[in-house]
Design an enzyme around this catalytic site. Structure first.
Site, PDB file in Angstrom:
ATOM      1  N   LYS A  35       0.844  -1.202   0.000  1.00  0.00           N
ATOM      2  CA  LYS A  35       0.000   0.000   0.000  1.00  0.00           C
ATOM      3  C   LYS A  35       0.881   1.255   0.000  1.00  0.00           C
ATOM      4  O   LYS A  35       2.091   1.158   0.268  1.00  0.00           O
ATOM      5  CB  LYS A  35      -0.912  -0.007   1.228  1.00  0.00           C
ATOM      6  CG  LYS A  35      -0.154  -0.001   2.564  1.00  0.00           C
ATOM      7  CD  LYS A  35      -1.101  -0.191   3.748  1.00  0.00           C
ATOM      8  CE  LYS A  35      -0.338  -0.313   5.049  1.00  0.00           C
ATOM      9  NZ  LYS A  35      -1.230  -0.668   6.175  1.00  0.00           N
ATOM     10  N   ARG A 131     -10.554   0.646  15.397  1.00  0.00           N
ATOM     11  CA  ARG A 131     -10.313   1.456  14.209  1.00  0.00           C
ATOM     12  C   ARG A 131     -11.306   1.004  13.143  1.00  0.00           C
ATOM     13  O   ARG A 131     -12.200   1.727  12.768  1.00  0.00           O
ATOM     14  CB  ARG A 131      -8.858   1.278  13.764  1.00  0.00           C
ATOM     15  CG  ARG A 131      -8.372   2.311  12.800  1.00  0.00           C
ATOM     16  CD  ARG A 131      -6.891   2.157  12.508  1.00  0.00           C
ATOM     17  NE  ARG A 131      -6.551   0.875  11.872  1.00  0.00           N
ATOM     18  CZ  ARG A 131      -5.348   0.580  11.401  1.00  0.00           C
ATOM     19  NH1 ARG A 131      -4.359   1.441  11.490  1.00  0.00           N
ATOM     20  NH2 ARG A 131      -5.119  -0.597  10.832  1.00  0.00           N
ATOM     21  N   TYR A 255      17.618  28.439  10.124  1.00  0.00           N
ATOM     22  CA  TYR A 255      16.498  29.264  10.572  1.00  0.00           C
ATOM     23  C   TYR A 255      16.405  29.270  12.101  1.00  0.00           C
ATOM     24  O   TYR A 255      16.582  28.232  12.751  1.00  0.00           O
ATOM     25  CB  TYR A 255      15.185  28.717  10.005  1.00  0.00           C
ATOM     26  CG  TYR A 255      14.971  29.053   8.538  1.00  0.00           C
ATOM     27  CD1 TYR A 255      14.860  30.364   8.110  1.00  0.00           C
ATOM     28  CD2 TYR A 255      14.872  28.027   7.600  1.00  0.00           C
ATOM     29  CE1 TYR A 255      14.663  30.655   6.765  1.00  0.00           C
ATOM     30  CE2 TYR A 255      14.657  28.312   6.259  1.00  0.00           C
ATOM     31  CZ  TYR A 255      14.553  29.630   5.851  1.00  0.00           C
ATOM     32  OH  TYR A 255      14.348  29.905   4.531  1.00  0.00           O
TER      33      TYR A 255
HETATM   34  C1  LIG Z   1      -0.487  -1.861   6.732  1.00  0.00           C
HETATM   35  C2  LIG Z   1      -1.117  -3.118   7.185  1.00  0.00           C
HETATM   36  C3  LIG Z   1      -0.330  -4.261   7.395  1.00  0.00           C
HETATM   37  C4  LIG Z   1       1.173  -4.243   7.348  1.00  0.00           C
HETATM   38  O1  LIG Z   1       1.636  -3.657   8.543  1.00  0.00           O
HETATM   39  P1  LIG Z   1       3.204  -3.605   8.879  1.00  0.00           P
HETATM   40  O2  LIG Z   1       3.260  -3.129  10.265  1.00  0.00           O
HETATM   41  O3  LIG Z   1       3.789  -2.632   7.924  1.00  0.00           O
HETATM   42  O4  LIG Z   1       3.717  -4.968   8.686  1.00  0.00           O
HETATM   43  C5  LIG Z   1      -0.981  -5.434   7.700  1.00  0.00           C
HETATM   44  N1  LIG Z   1      -2.328  -5.492   7.823  1.00  0.00           N
HETATM   45  C6  LIG Z   1      -3.108  -4.404   7.653  1.00  0.00           C
HETATM   46  C7  LIG Z   1      -4.571  -4.515   7.831  1.00  0.00           C
HETATM   47  C8  LIG Z   1      -2.533  -3.176   7.346  1.00  0.00           C
HETATM   48  O5  LIG Z   1      -3.301  -2.101   7.195  1.00  0.00           O
END
Ligand SMILES: *Cc1c(COP(=O)(O)O)cnc(C)c1O
Length: 358
Positions: A35, A131, A255
């Site tokens: 993703k 969530r 800055y």
């Molecule tokens: C992003 C995600 C993962 C992978 O998580 P990592 O901590 O990067 O291994 C697995 N399952 C779901 C539902 C996610 O949203």
């Protein structure tokens, strides 16, 4: 020549990391989670590099899945957040996507959908993270309803850990137990484990693992870990020194003059800033490597530049190679100085940074 800010992506490292994740449960499936443009590494490039080795992929949304199908990826692809609007369902069916289902409303929408082929639904349990997901008390009824729909061919039981990277807590054991208790009466495959679950919690390794961050070579754990320590960093963020100057005790850099030197200091200016995705809140002292030597950020990170201390690296000069994180400097180490995690460093890299694949 061009500005040197570059993210070099080592596809062999990603393959190595996937195979390491897979090796802990070789008989079971592991979806490579790509993703968010493969956590900033390039979804199509990573998918192509992995497609001979992996069992499938996971993405957040249909746009990400369509991009992969259009690039010719034929392997299973799971939509981790399911669908957002009902008009996605025919596409999910036509493109053969696996689809998380996380609410009773979504089950009703599927029941009313006109699909050419039934879909595979991954029924998500809310195991306490609050969530997404179906409440435990409603989970079995949701499974029964979903399984009976003509629009649904298979159902996979799915949960997501909220603290698998903190092995000292009992949370993960409780979350495993909750889905197991519900699953005992449901005849369906199970998927629980993210990266930390895959590496640390043997009891979480089920029909499908879902490793993400470890594919990119970053450990999800705060401390040493026998498996995570075998990961290879996939992204090296680098640039060059573009200017050097000497300043005297009492003078400041950047800055708001947040860094004031207490000795004669050689300051190197590097072509890398927060508009490239390097975090602005990197503290004074955040490590960087200049020509392979340890140095540190001094002063505030600007939009297009940052400063490093070259006093103890006398050979460094304009043109010196600067590694911000990667092969020789773990992203997790940098992230700790920025009050964040490698996930945000990787996904934050912007399009101004040249991407190179090796
Ligand atoms: C992003 C995600 C993962 C992978 O998580 P990592 O901590 O990067 O291994 C697995 N399952 C779901 C539902 C996610 O949203």
């Amino acid at each position: 020549m061009a500005r040197a800010a570059t993210a070099t992506i080592n596809l062999d490292a990603i393959r190595h990391n996937y195979l390491l994740a897979k090796s802990v449960a070789p008989e079971q499936g592991a979806l490579a989670i790509i993703k968010a443009n493969a956590y900033g590494h390039g979804a199509v490039e990573v998918a192509n590099a992995l497609s001979k080795d992996v069992d499938g992929f996971g993405v957040a949304c249909i746009e990400e899945a369509v991009e992969l199908r259009e690039a010719g990826i034929r392997l299973p692809i799971l939509l981790l957040e399911g669908f957002f609007t009902p008009d996605e369902l025919p596409i999910i069916s036509d493109l053969d996507l696996l689809c998380a289902v996380h609410s009773a409303e979504q089950i009703d929408i599927i029941a009313n959908a006109q699909l050419n082929k039934p879909i595979t639904a991954w029924l998500k349990l809310d195991n306490g993270m609050h969530r997404l997901g179906i409440a435990p008390s409603e989970y079995k009824a949701a499974f029964t309803k979903l399984s009976a729909l003509p629009q649904v061919e298979h159902v996979v039981l799915m949960s997501h850990f909220s603290a698998a990277d903190e092995p000292e807590l009992s949370t993960t054991a409780e979350q495993i137990n909750l889905l197991d208790t519900l699953a005992a009466e449901l005849n369906a495959p199970i998927s629980m484990a993210n990266s930390a679950g895959t590496l640390e919690h043997a009891n979480a390794r089920r029909d499908w693992q879902r490793p993400g961050i470890i594919l990119y070579g970053a450990t999800p754990f705060a401390g040493a870990h026998p498996l995570a320590d075998q990961l290879k960093p996939a992204m090296t963020l680098s640039s060059e020194v573009i200017a050097v100057r000497e300043i005297q005790p009492g003078e400041s850099v950047g800055y708001s003059a947040t860094w004031v030197c207490d000795r004669p200091t050689r300051v190197g200016t590097v072509a890398m800033g927060y508009a490239d995705g390097y975090p602005r809140h990197a503290k004074n002292g955040t490590p960087v490597l200049v020509d392979g030597h340890k140095s540190q950020i001094i002063g505030r990170v600007s939009m297009d530049m940052l400063a490093v201390d070259l006093t103890d690296i006398p050979d460094a000069n304009v043109g010196s190679y600067v590694e911000l994180w990667g092969e020789n400097l773990p992203a997790a180490e940098v992230a700790a100085y920025c009050d964040t995690i490698p996930y945000t460093l990787f996904t934050g890299i912007t399009r101004r940074v040249h991407k190179k694949y090796s």
